[in-house]
Design a protein around this motif. Structure first.
Motif, short mmCIF file in Angstrom:
data_model
loop_
_atom_site.label_atom_id
_atom_site.label_comp_id
_atom_site.label_asym_id
_atom_site.label_seq_id
_atom_site.Cartn_x
_atom_site.Cartn_y
_atom_site.Cartn_z
N ARG A 1 0.82 -1.21 0.00
CA ARG A 1 0.00 0.00 0.00
C ARG A 1 0.85 1.27 0.00
O ARG A 1 0.33 2.37 0.02
CB ARG A 1 -0.93 0.00 1.21
N ILE A 2 2.20 1.11 0.04
CA ILE A 2 3.10 2.26 0.06
C ILE A 2 3.35 2.75 -1.36
O ILE A 2 3.65 1.96 -2.26
CB ILE A 2 4.43 1.91 0.75
N ARG B 1 -12.47 4.46 -3.84
CA ARG B 1 -11.22 4.44 -3.06
C ARG B 1 -10.23 3.45 -3.64
O ARG B 1 -9.02 3.70 -3.65
CB ARG B 1 -11.52 4.10 -1.60
N LEU B 2 -10.71 2.31 -4.12
CA LEU B 2 -9.81 1.32 -4.74
C LEU B 2 -9.12 1.91 -5.97
O LEU B 2 -7.91 1.74 -6.15
CB LEU B 2 -10.60 0.06 -5.13
N ARG B 3 -9.87 2.57 -6.82
CA ARG B 3 -9.27 3.18 -8.02
C ARG B 3 -8.27 4.27 -7.64
O ARG B 3 -7.22 4.41 -8.26
CB ARG B 3 -10.38 3.76 -8.91
N TRP B 4 -8.62 5.02 -6.59
CA TRP B 4 -7.73 6.08 -6.10
C TRP B 4 -6.41 5.49 -5.62
O TRP B 4 -5.33 5.96 -5.98
CB TRP B 4 -8.47 6.83 -4.98
N ARG B 5 -6.49 4.43 -4.79
CA ARG B 5 -5.27 3.82 -4.26
C ARG B 5 -4.41 3.23 -5.37
O ARG B 5 -3.20 3.46 -5.42
CB ARG B 5 -5.62 2.72 -3.25
N GLU B 6 -5.03 2.49 -6.27
CA GLU B 6 -4.26 1.83 -7.33
C GLU B 6 -3.61 2.85 -8.27
O GLU B 6 -2.51 2.62 -8.78
CB GLU B 6 -5.16 0.88 -8.12
N ALA B 7 -4.25 3.97 -8.47
CA ALA B 7 -3.67 5.01 -9.33
C ALA B 7 -2.38 5.54 -8.72
O ALA B 7 -1.38 5.74 -9.43
CB ALA B 7 -4.68 6.14 -9.54
N TRP B 8 -2.38 5.77 -7.42
CA TRP B 8 -1.16 6.24 -6.75
C TRP B 8 -0.07 5.16 -6.77
O TRP B 8 1.11 5.47 -6.99
CB TRP B 8 -1.47 6.64 -5.31
N ILE B 9 -0.44 3.92 -6.52
CA ILE B 9 0.55 2.83 -6.51
C ILE B 9 1.19 2.69 -7.88
O ILE B 9 2.42 2.58 -8.01
CB ILE B 9 -0.12 1.50 -6.09
N GLY C 1 3.54 5.64 -8.58
CA GLY C 1 4.78 5.54 -7.81
C GLY C 1 5.75 4.54 -8.42
O GLY C 1 6.96 4.80 -8.52
N ARG C 2 5.23 3.37 -8.86
CA ARG C 2 6.09 2.36 -9.49
C ARG C 2 6.70 2.89 -10.78
O ARG C 2 7.89 2.67 -11.06
CB ARG C 2 5.27 1.10 -9.77
N ALA C 3 5.91 3.57 -11.56
CA ALA C 3 6.42 4.12 -12.82
C ALA C 3 7.49 5.17 -12.56
O ALA C 3 8.50 5.23 -13.28
CB ALA C 3 5.26 4.72 -13.62
N THR C 4 7.30 5.98 -11.53
CA THR C 4 8.29 7.01 -11.20
C THR C 4 9.61 6.39 -10.77
O THR C 4 10.68 6.82 -11.19
CB THR C 4 7.75 7.93 -10.09
N ARG C 5 9.53 5.36 -9.92
CA ARG C 5 10.77 4.68 -9.50
C ARG C 5 11.46 4.04 -10.69
O ARG C 5 12.69 4.08 -10.81
CB ARG C 5 10.48 3.63 -8.42
N GLN C 6 10.69 3.43 -11.58
CA GLN C 6 11.28 2.77 -12.75
C GLN C 6 12.02 3.79 -13.62
O GLN C 6 13.14 3.54 -14.07
CB GLN C 6 10.18 2.08 -13.57
N SER D 1 15.60 5.96 -2.72
CA SER D 1 16.28 4.94 -3.51
C SER D 1 16.36 3.56 -2.86
O SER D 1 16.77 2.60 -3.51
CB SER D 1 17.72 5.40 -3.84
N TRP D 2 16.02 3.44 -1.58
CA TRP D 2 16.10 2.13 -0.95
C TRP D 2 14.94 1.26 -1.42
O TRP D 2 13.78 1.66 -1.30
CB TRP D 2 16.06 2.25 0.57
N PRO D 3 15.20 0.07 -1.97
CA PRO D 3 14.12 -0.81 -2.44
C PRO D 3 13.19 -1.20 -1.28
O PRO D 3 13.65 -1.70 -0.26
CB PRO D 3 14.85 -2.03 -2.98
N ARG D 4 11.91 -0.97 -1.45
CA ARG D 4 10.96 -1.23 -0.35
C ARG D 4 10.81 -2.71 -0.05
O ARG D 4 10.30 -3.07 1.01
CB ARG D 4 9.61 -0.60 -0.68
N GLY D 5 11.25 -3.57 -0.94
CA GLY D 5 11.20 -5.00 -0.65
C GLY D 5 12.31 -5.49 0.23
O GLY D 5 12.31 -6.65 0.66
N ARG D 6 13.31 -4.64 0.52
CA ARG D 6 14.45 -5.03 1.35
C ARG D 6 14.65 -4.05 2.51
O ARG D 6 15.77 -3.72 2.88
CB ARG D 6 15.71 -5.08 0.50
N VAL D 7 13.56 -3.59 3.08
CA VAL D 7 13.65 -2.62 4.18
C VAL D 7 14.23 -3.31 5.42
O VAL D 7 13.77 -4.39 5.80
CB VAL D 7 12.26 -2.05 4.50
#
Length: 630
Positions: A315-316, A416-424, A427-432, A476-482
């Motif tokens: 959800r981050i 709310r679901l569409r709102w959350r998924e749009a942000w997620i 965010g992924r596209a920006t990091r990529q 820059s820290w990968p959120r999967g390895r916090v």
């Protein structure tokens, strides 16, 4: 760290600066004679501090504070408490803060009279801002030496002003005065209560202790051992403060939950936040995940929020600082409800954007009720156990959805679901995009963070220094390895005491502490390397050697200042090799200039199990280096 002990507890750190370490047997024998009033008072103070839960004492050398130092050494010889002898008060204060930050226990700092108190001021300021229970014990001259130009005598009354939760001057202890010991014990118990549970929440307290000579030596007949006369429990503090748990009013929570359930675009924002106990931290993360799920809300969670993990990570919103820093970014919209947890967000783009949301409902969940609201937007502060609050709100939000009109409730949830998924997705596209722009041949600060995350060992604690280091890691820290736990010094947001604080954190528990700080922060606290060379703690300090204070390059005024002035007064690039400084203090040091060198040096220094410095050269030519602009 070789410690001198009688087999039960630590009395001093062998080889620590400024304090000799006699054997425990000799020391106890020396202190079994009749005590001078100053010594007896110091014994009472230290005994009461131990009863109230203090387990670490940081002592800087001084004559007027000798009764306290000897009382601590005597007390530690029979307990599990530790006494750290530290040459200068500034290092001692930030080392104590590191201990308090790691353990969430009160830590005592002892200093002598005079200007010694002033060197503790930065640590007291940080303890105030970070809500850390620092207990300052300052020795003082008696009243007859005040205002007489006596040596090492200054006005120590309320020296730290409003930066402490409580101040008390104990006066000169008179052992023959009826009730003197009872008053002193109850006063120390009150001070610890104010540091841990007073109206202002956790924070520093200042206890000023005037001592009249003789400071040590044969007294006038005061007992050598303390009395527990009148105690119902000889191990308890003299005065016990109890607070009944605050139960939220059901009606108030129902009203808040109803407003949250009606939200079409809710958002959770989490700044710096830390819980020492792993079990309790997991409970809070699970409860926050349940609340985010009930709200279907995206979460802007800083790395130092310690709220990552599988339950919350999905959800981050990734790279939200980079996303919000793009003026032309096509955002999914503006939230109508913002739920705040922890400190203010790290990045300027995030809190600048949040400051524009004056039409949204801002609610803060707080463990201690402290107001963290730089922009004055908070409408409601809900204080209490965070896990309980999150779970109670989540249950009520689900109930509101269940009892609402089905078509309306379903439509709101879908929105709310569409709102959350749009942000997620955004965010992924920006990091990529950010990762794709990283040129393999350029070893910059972001590349250092990615290498560090890839080599991260289990059970290690990450400490992020202020200014650039914490912001680069956040984006820059990968959120999967916090890491399991991330610490930072975010009370006053300064770079003061960066090295000493990391050493204190490493001394506060098992597992290595790995710190990432800038080169300016390193030189600002280089004096703490003396302590690093004398205690054996698993602390690896990674220094971003990037040509000085690069955080200033992001300021708008960078465009307006001449290059020579900008470098001289703001960037302040180091002029002395970091390796030379480390060798002068006898601290292990390695240098790396690319990913392979960094990985190799990281592994080697970490295996040594003691304080070491890894200098990573990641200087990259920027526009400001040529034009004075950002």
């Amino acid at each position: 760290m070789r410690r001198v002990s009688d087999g039960a507890g630590v009395i001093a750190d062998a080889g620590a600066p400024g304090v000799a370490c006699p054997s425990a047997t000799a020391l106890v024998k020396r202190l079994t004679r009749p005590l001078a009033p100053a010594e007896y008072a110091a014994r009472v103070v230290v005994d009461e501090l131990l009863r109230a839960g203090v387990r670490e004492f940081c002592i800087s050398p001084g004559a007027r504070s000798a009764p306290l130092a000897l009382a601590i050494a005597h007390a530690c010889a029979g307990t599990r408490a530790q006494a750290f002898a530290i040459l200068d008060e500034r290092t001692s204060g930030f080392f104590a803060l590191g201990l308090a930050r790691r353990t969430h226990r009160p830590v005592a700092v002892v200093c002598t009279s005079g200007s010694a108190l002033a060197h503790l001021m930065p640590a007291v300021v940080e303890a105030d801002g970070a809500s850390l229970p620092l207990v300052v014990l300052s020795a003082d001259r008696p009243p007859e030496l005040q205002h007489r130009a006596a040596a090492q005598t200054i006005d120590q009354q309320r020296f730290y002003g409003r930066f402490v939760r409580w101040f008390v001057d104990t006066g000169v202890f008179e052992p023959d005065h009826k009730g003197a010991e009872r008053w002193l014990r109850s006063t120390i118990a009150r001070a610890l209560h104010e540091a841990l549970a007073g109206p202002g929440g956790h924070g520093p307290v200042h206890i000023n202790l005037p001592f009249r000579e003789p400071l040590v030596g044969r007294g006038s007949g005061a007992a050598a051992e303390l009395s527990s006369k009148g105690r119902r429990d000889s191990a308890a503090a003299w005065t016990i403060h109890l607070r009944a748990p605050a139960l939220p009013e059901p009606g108030g929570l129902d009203e808040i939950a109803e407003r949250l359930a009606q939200a079409r675009a809710p958002m959770v924002v989490a700044g710096a936040f830390d819980i020492a106990d792993p079990g309790e931290a997991g409970r809070v993360r699970a409860a926050l995940a349940a609340l985010c799920q009930a709200l279907e809300a995206p979460c802007l969670a800083d790395l130092v929020s310690n709220l990552g993990g599988d339950q919350v990570n999905q959800r981050i919103v990734e790279a939200y600082d980079l996303l919000l820093d793009q003026p032309t970014a096509d955002l999914p919209g503006r939230p109508d409800v913002v739920l705040h947890i922890g400190e203010a967000p790290l990045g300027r783009p995030t809190w600048s954007w949040l400051a524009t949301l004056d039409d949204a409902l801002h609610i803060r969940l707080s463990a201690d009720g402290r107001c963290v609201d730089p922009d004055g937007l908070t409408e409601l502060i809900l204080a209490g156990d965070l896990a309980d609050l999150c779970l109670a709100l989540a249950a009520r939000i689900r109930h509101e959805a269940d009892v609402g009109v089905a078509p309306i409730a379903t439509a709101a949830r879908q929105t709310r679901l569409r709102w959350r998924e749009a942000w997620i997705r955004l965010g992924r596209a920006t990091r990529q995009k950010h990762q794709e722009r990283a040129i393999a041949a350029v070893f910059d600060e972001d590349a250092v963070v990615r290498v560090l995350a890839g080599a991260w060992p289990d059970k290690a604690i990450l400490h992020l220094g202020n200014s650039l280091a914490v912001r680069v890691a956040n984006r820059s820290w990968p959120r999967g390895r916090v890491p399991e736990r991330v610490l930072s010094q975010r009370g006053a947001n300064g770079i003061d005491g960066a090295i000493a604080g990391i050493l204190g954190e490493a001394a506060g528990g098992p597992g290595p502490v790995i710190g990432l700080i800038g080169d300016v922060a390193f030189f600002h606290d280089a004096g703490a390397l003396l302590l690093a060379s004398q205690i054996k703690v698993p602390a690896l300090i990674i220094v971003l050697e990037n040509g000085g204070g690069r955080i200033f390059d992001s300021l708008e005024m960078a465009q307006q200042v001449a290059p020579a002035d900008w470098q001289r007064f703001f960037q302040t690039p180091p002029r002395i090799p970091i390796g030379d400084v480390c060798r002068a203090y006898g601290v292990a040091h390695a240098q790396a200039g690319n990913p392979d060198e960094m990985r190799a040096a990281f592994t080697t220094l970490l295996e040594e199990g003691r304080a070491a410095v890894l200098e990573v050269r990641c200087f990259v030519l920027r526009d400001t280096d040529q034009h004075g602009g950002a």
